[in-house]
Design a protein around this motif. Structure first.
Motif, short mmCIF file in Angstrom:
data_model
loop_
_atom_site.label_atom_id
_atom_site.label_comp_id
_atom_site.label_asym_id
_atom_site.label_seq_id
_atom_site.Cartn_x
_atom_site.Cartn_y
_atom_site.Cartn_z
N GLU A 130 -56.27 45.57 4.31
CA GLU A 130 -57.37 45.59 3.35
C GLU A 130 -56.97 44.76 2.15
O GLU A 130 -55.80 44.73 1.77
N GLU A 131 -57.95 44.08 1.57
CA GLU A 131 -57.67 43.27 0.38
C GLU A 131 -57.61 44.14 -0.87
O GLU A 131 -58.43 45.04 -1.04
N PHE A 132 -56.65 43.83 -1.73
CA PHE A 132 -56.51 44.46 -3.05
C PHE A 132 -56.35 43.34 -4.07
O PHE A 132 -55.76 42.30 -3.76
N SER A 133 -56.85 43.54 -5.30
CA SER A 133 -56.53 42.59 -6.35
C SER A 133 -55.06 42.78 -6.69
O SER A 133 -54.52 43.88 -6.54
N MET B 165 -49.87 51.13 -6.01
CA MET B 165 -51.09 51.07 -6.82
C MET B 165 -50.76 50.54 -8.21
O MET B 165 -49.76 50.95 -8.80
N LYS C 72 -58.48 49.50 -6.61
CA LYS C 72 -58.04 48.56 -5.58
C LYS C 72 -57.18 47.46 -6.18
O LYS C 72 -57.36 46.28 -5.92
N SER C 73 -56.22 47.86 -7.01
CA SER C 73 -55.28 46.89 -7.57
C SER C 73 -53.87 47.24 -7.10
O SER C 73 -53.55 48.40 -6.86
N ALA C 74 -53.04 46.21 -6.96
CA ALA C 74 -51.71 46.39 -6.40
C ALA C 74 -50.67 45.58 -7.17
O ALA C 74 -50.99 44.56 -7.77
N VAL D 226 -62.10 41.67 -1.82
CA VAL D 226 -62.21 41.78 -3.28
C VAL D 226 -62.42 40.39 -3.87
O VAL D 226 -62.03 39.39 -3.28
N LYS E 75 -54.98 38.03 -5.01
CA LYS E 75 -55.20 39.20 -4.17
C LYS E 75 -54.09 39.31 -3.15
O LYS E 75 -53.36 38.36 -2.90
#
Length: 172
Positions: A49-52, A65, A71-73, A99, A104
């Protein structure tokens, strides 16, 4: 031979037909995809899955996280971190949850991927559970069972003090 045709039943639907004109794959006007039969994905071996992200991390980096939304990493930096979300994938079979933005990370949530590891907590052997380490973006052997901090299971031994090994991602 497979060809792509407009389906005669719906003007907004496209289909891939086999030689006998039996529909095996179609996308309807709502964007829903239908597959008849088995789906064989040969791109990779994980679901991601895409995360910022705070930066563009290399494949194999262990992520946790971050504080810029749900949804940020960012790269992990402490042992047994329960904020772990996965590992940056190099060739995911399936990518979900796109995202916006240029920075990302495509994060493997389940499946087999290369992971950056360290022997900080002992030599890693095939079958060992892995968790986050104090080395930025690297996993280590888990010697304690801390809920929410397990990344997955080593599929091969680590040779040396740092490197990359295949890991079956199974967040716990």
């Amino acid at each position: 031979q497979i060809r792509v045709d407009a389906d005669n039943n719906t003007t907004d639907e496209f289909a891939i037909n086999n030689g006998a004109n039996a529909k095996v794959f179609s996308v309807d006007e709502d964007g829903d995809v239908y597959i008849k039969g088995n789906l064989d994905v040969r791109a990779g071996a994980d679901v991601a899955e895409e995360f910022s992200a705070e930066e563009n991390y290399p494949a194999g980096t262990v992520l946790i996280m971050a504080d810029q939304g749900y949804k940020s990493a960012r790269a992990s930096d402490r042992p047994y971190d329960s904020r772990v979300i996965g590992v940056v994938s190099d060739k995911p079979a399936i990518v979900m949850g796109k995202v916006a933005g240029e920075q990302k990370a495509v994060v493997a949530l389940v499946g087999a991927v290369k992971v950056k590891v360290t022997a900080e907590n002992g030599q890693i052997k095939k079958g060992d559970l892995l968790t986050t380490s104090s080395v930025l973006g690297r996993a280590m052997k888990a010697t304690e069972n801390k809920p929410g901090a397990m990344i997955g299971k080593a599929l091969e031994d680590l040779k040396g003090s740092q490197g990359e090994i295949m890991v079956l991602i199974n967040l716990q």
